[in-house]
Design a protein around this motif. Structure first.
Motif, PDB file in Angstrom:
ATOM      1  N   GLN A  40      17.563   0.489   4.942  1.00 41.95           N
ATOM      2  CA  GLN A  40      16.130   0.184   4.926  1.00 41.95           C
ATOM      3  C   GLN A  40      15.363   1.483   5.185  1.00 41.95           C
ATOM      4  N   LEU A  41      15.007   2.187   4.113  1.00 44.54           N
ATOM      5  CA  LEU A  41      14.342   3.485   4.277  1.00 44.54           C
ATOM      6  C   LEU A  41      12.864   3.322   4.608  1.00 44.54           C
ATOM      7  N   SER A  42      12.403   4.054   5.585  1.00 43.29           N
ATOM      8  CA  SER A  42      10.975   4.045   5.905  1.00 43.29           C
ATOM      9  C   SER A  42      10.196   4.790   4.822  1.00 43.29           C
ATOM     10  N   LYS A  43       8.975   4.324   4.578  1.00 42.26           N
ATOM     11  CA  LYS A  43       8.121   5.014   3.598  1.00 42.26           C
ATOM     12  C   LYS A  43       7.616   6.353   4.154  1.00 42.26           C
ATOM     13  N   LEU A  44       7.934   6.633   5.407  1.00 41.41           N
ATOM     14  CA  LEU A  44       7.553   7.917   6.016  1.00 41.41           C
ATOM     15  C   LEU A  44       8.681   8.951   5.868  1.00 41.41           C
ATOM     16  N   SER A  45       9.738   8.576   5.164  1.00 44.18           N
ATOM     17  CA  SER A  45      10.890   9.489   5.065  1.00 44.18           C
ATOM     18  C   SER A  45      10.532  10.755   4.299  1.00 44.18           C
ATOM     19  N   ASN A  46      11.059  11.868   4.792  1.00 41.53           N
ATOM     20  CA  ASN A  46      10.909  13.149   4.114  1.00 41.53           C
ATOM     21  C   ASN A  46      11.860  13.193   2.910  1.00 41.53           C
ATOM     22  N   SER A  47      11.526  14.026   1.919  1.00 44.29           N
ATOM     23  CA  SER A  47      12.370  14.107   0.716  1.00 44.29           C
ATOM     24  C   SER A  47      13.822  14.486   1.034  1.00 44.29           C
ATOM     25  N   TYR A  48      14.028  15.221   2.132  1.00 44.56           N
ATOM     26  CA  TYR A  48      15.410  15.656   2.386  1.00 44.56           C
ATOM     27  C   TYR A  48      16.326  14.468   2.681  1.00 44.56           C
ATOM     28  N   LEU A  49      15.737  13.360   3.178  1.00 48.47           N
ATOM     29  CA  LEU A  49      16.569  12.170   3.409  1.00 48.47           C
ATOM     30  C   LEU A  49      17.002  11.551   2.081  1.00 48.47           C
ATOM     31  N   LEU A  50      16.067  11.473   1.135  1.00 48.47           N
ATOM     32  CA  LEU A  50      16.393  10.910  -0.184  1.00 48.47           C
ATOM     33  C   LEU A  50      17.488  11.751  -0.857  1.00 48.47           C
ATOM     34  N   PHE A  51      17.319  13.078  -0.799  1.00 43.91           N
ATOM     35  CA  PHE A  51      18.318  13.976  -1.395  1.00 43.91           C
ATOM     36  C   PHE A  51      19.693  13.776  -0.736  1.00 43.91           C
ATOM     37  N   THR A  52      19.691  13.640   0.582  1.00 41.64           N
ATOM     38  CA  THR A  52      20.974  13.545   1.291  1.00 41.64           C
ATOM     39  C   THR A  52      21.701  12.251   0.942  1.00 41.64           C
ATOM     40  N   LEU A  53      20.972  11.127   0.899  1.00 43.69           N
ATOM     41  CA  LEU A  53      21.613   9.854   0.540  1.00 43.69           C
ATOM     42  C   LEU A  53      22.230   9.956  -0.851  1.00 43.69           C
ATOM     43  N   LYS A  54      21.431  10.431  -1.799  1.00 44.47           N
ATOM     44  CA  LYS A  54      21.915  10.449  -3.182  1.00 44.47           C
ATOM     45  C   LYS A  54      23.081  11.427  -3.349  1.00 44.47           C
ATOM     46  N   ALA A  55      22.955  12.626  -2.782  1.00 44.46           N
ATOM     47  CA  ALA A  55      24.009  13.643  -2.950  1.00 44.46           C
ATOM     48  C   ALA A  55      25.302  13.189  -2.275  1.00 44.46           C
ATOM     49  N   ALA A  56      25.190  12.600  -1.079  1.00 42.08           N
ATOM     50  CA  ALA A  56      26.397  12.180  -0.354  1.00 42.08           C
ATOM     51  C   ALA A  56      27.103  11.059  -1.106  1.00 42.08           C
ATOM     52  N   ALA A  57      26.328  10.220  -1.785  1.00 46.96           N
ATOM     53  CA  ALA A  57      26.921   9.105  -2.527  1.00 46.96           C
ATOM     54  C   ALA A  57      27.592   9.584  -3.818  1.00 46.96           C
ATOM     55  N   MET A  58      27.428  10.857  -4.150  1.00 44.88           N
ATOM     56  CA  MET A  58      28.009  11.371  -5.397  1.00 44.88           C
ATOM     57  C   MET A  58      29.302  12.144  -5.179  1.00 44.88           C
ATOM     58  N   LEU A  59      29.878  12.023  -3.965  1.00 43.80           N
ATOM     59  CA  LEU A  59      31.140  12.733  -3.690  1.00 43.80           C
ATOM     60  C   LEU A  59      32.329  11.918  -4.170  1.00 43.80           C
ATOM     61  N   ASN A  60      33.254  12.581  -4.817  1.00 44.90           N
ATOM     62  CA  ASN A  60      34.538  11.947  -5.124  1.00 44.90           C
ATOM     63  C   ASN A  60      35.268  11.630  -3.833  1.00 44.90           C
ATOM     64  N   LEU A  61      36.259  10.788  -3.925  1.00 47.58           N
ATOM     65  CA  LEU A  61      37.113  10.520  -2.768  1.00 47.58           C
ATOM     66  C   LEU A  61      37.779  11.839  -2.335  1.00 47.58           C
ATOM     67  N   GLY A  62      37.660  12.156  -1.064  1.00 51.54           N
ATOM     68  CA  GLY A  62      38.195  13.429  -0.564  1.00 51.54           C
ATOM     69  C   GLY A  62      37.199  14.575  -0.718  1.00 51.54           C
ATOM     70  N   GLY A  63      36.063  14.297  -1.378  1.00 51.49           N
ATOM     71  CA  GLY A  63      35.067  15.347  -1.609  1.00 51.49           C
ATOM     72  C   GLY A  63      34.307  15.708  -0.339  1.00 51.49           C
ATOM     73  N   ARG A  64      33.797  16.939  -0.330  1.00 53.49           N
ATOM     74  CA  ARG A  64      33.087  17.431   0.857  1.00 53.49           C
ATOM     75  C   ARG A  64      31.689  17.937   0.507  1.00 53.49           C
ATOM     76  N   ALA A  65      30.786  17.823   1.456  1.00 54.56           N
ATOM     77  CA  ALA A  65      29.430  18.344   1.267  1.00 54.56           C
ATOM     78  C   ALA A  65      28.995  19.123   2.497  1.00 54.56           C
ATOM     79  N   ALA A  66      28.223  20.177   2.271  1.00 54.80           N
ATOM     80  CA  ALA A  66      27.550  20.880   3.365  1.00 54.80           C
ATOM     81  C   ALA A  66      26.074  20.910   3.005  1.00 54.80           C
ATOM     82  N   ILE A  67      25.266  20.370   3.917  1.00 55.13           N
ATOM     83  CA  ILE A  67      23.845  20.141   3.611  1.00 55.13           C
ATOM     84  C   ILE A  67      22.997  20.686   4.750  1.00 55.13           C
ATOM     85  N   ILE A  68      22.086  21.587   4.427  1.00 56.34           N
ATOM     86  CA  ILE A  68      21.216  22.132   5.485  1.00 56.34           C
ATOM     87  C   ILE A  68      19.853  21.446   5.405  1.00 56.34           C
ATOM     88  N   ILE A  69      19.464  20.849   6.528  1.00 58.51           N
ATOM     89  CA  ILE A  69      18.184  20.104   6.596  1.00 58.51           C
ATOM     90  C   ILE A  69      17.565  20.324   7.981  1.00 58.51           C
TER      91      ILE A  69
END
Ligand SMILES: C[S@@+](CC[C@H](N)C(=O)[O-])C[C@H]1O[C@@H](n2cnc3c(N)ncnc32)[C@H](O)[C@@H]1O
Length: 220
Positions: A138-167
């Motif tokens: 349940q995303l708040s309408k006050l969310s900063n764009s970096y939250l939207l980017f993080t949800l979408k990017a993290a959901a695009m990892l293959n199994l075993g995939g890794r991400a490093a995200i600076i926010i």
């Protein structure tokens, strides 16, 4: 001179602010690449490539890596192309990562997304409702764009995939961050986090707090 430094000197600050263009320090980019590529990734996504600091750190580390680089602003994209990245290893796409459809997922993600407040985001549909539905939070309408980017990017990892995200760190203490906490915990994604002291000035040209999320999609 590093390409991002020349770019910052040549482009008016109002333009850079409009797209939240400030650049990851190379030292931190190397550290992020080390985490993301440790599992031998063959494909990597940079959803907000800017002048390519993160992509360069990744390419320098892994010789058999294919990078997909997304950028919304044609001005910075032209400048990035001018640095002549190795086009046999880098696919560059002009577009909005948040609305783009992908037909593949990735072994690794490196990302320094734009930090834009909700009232600086203009979509002709309710992006918060759409992301809430898509990612089961349940995303708040006050969310900063970096939250939207993080949800979408993290959901695009293959199994075993890794991400490093600076926010920034604000999501950890604000109500709007609870959806992301839930998302990261429920999916078991967050392995480690580097939290920079508020006294350290991480970015040369932006006053912001900073943390690096180290994620892994290890779910069975
Ligand atoms: C904080 S900068 C980071 C640039 C680079 N990744 C780095 O680490 O130095 C964010 C970049 O995202 C781009 N950007 C802004 N909105 C975007 C969107 N919706 N989709 C893709 N890129 C976007 C900006 O133009 C900017 O180049």
């Amino acid at each position: 001179m590093a390409p991002e430094v020349s770019y910052a000197g040549a482009v008016p600050s109002w333009h850079r602010q409009r797209y939240a263009q400030f650049f990851t320090p190379p030292k931190i980019a190397r550290l992020m690449a080390e985490w993301a590529l440790a599992g031998g990734a063959r494909t990597l996504l940079d959803p907000a490539v800017g002048m390519g600091v993160l992509a360069r750190a990744a390419l320098a580390r892994a010789s058999n890596l294919q990078v997909t680089a997304i950028e919304k602003d044609s001005v910075i994209l032209r400048a990035f192309l001018g640095t002549k990245p190795d086009f046999s290893r880098v696919e560059v796409i002009l577009g909005d990562f948040l609305t783009m459809e992908f037909c593949s997922t990735f072994d690794a993600v490196l990302m320094n997304p734009p930090y834009l407040r909700h009232h600086d985001l203009s979509y002709d549909f309710d992006i918060f409702a759409e992301f809430s539905r898509k990612y089961g939070v349940q995303l708040s309408k006050l969310s900063n764009s970096y939250l939207l980017f993080t949800l979408k990017a993290a959901a695009m990892l293959n199994l075993g995939g890794r991400a490093a995200i600076i926010i920034p760190t604000e999501w950890m203490n604000a109500n709007f961050g609870s959806a992301m906490k839930l998302f990261l915990i429920e999916r078991g994604l967050l392995k480690e986090m580097i939290y920079f002291s508020n006294c350290s000035e991480i970015f040369d040209d932006a006053l912001t707090t900073a943390c690096v999320l180290l994620l892994e999609n290890s779910a069975p």
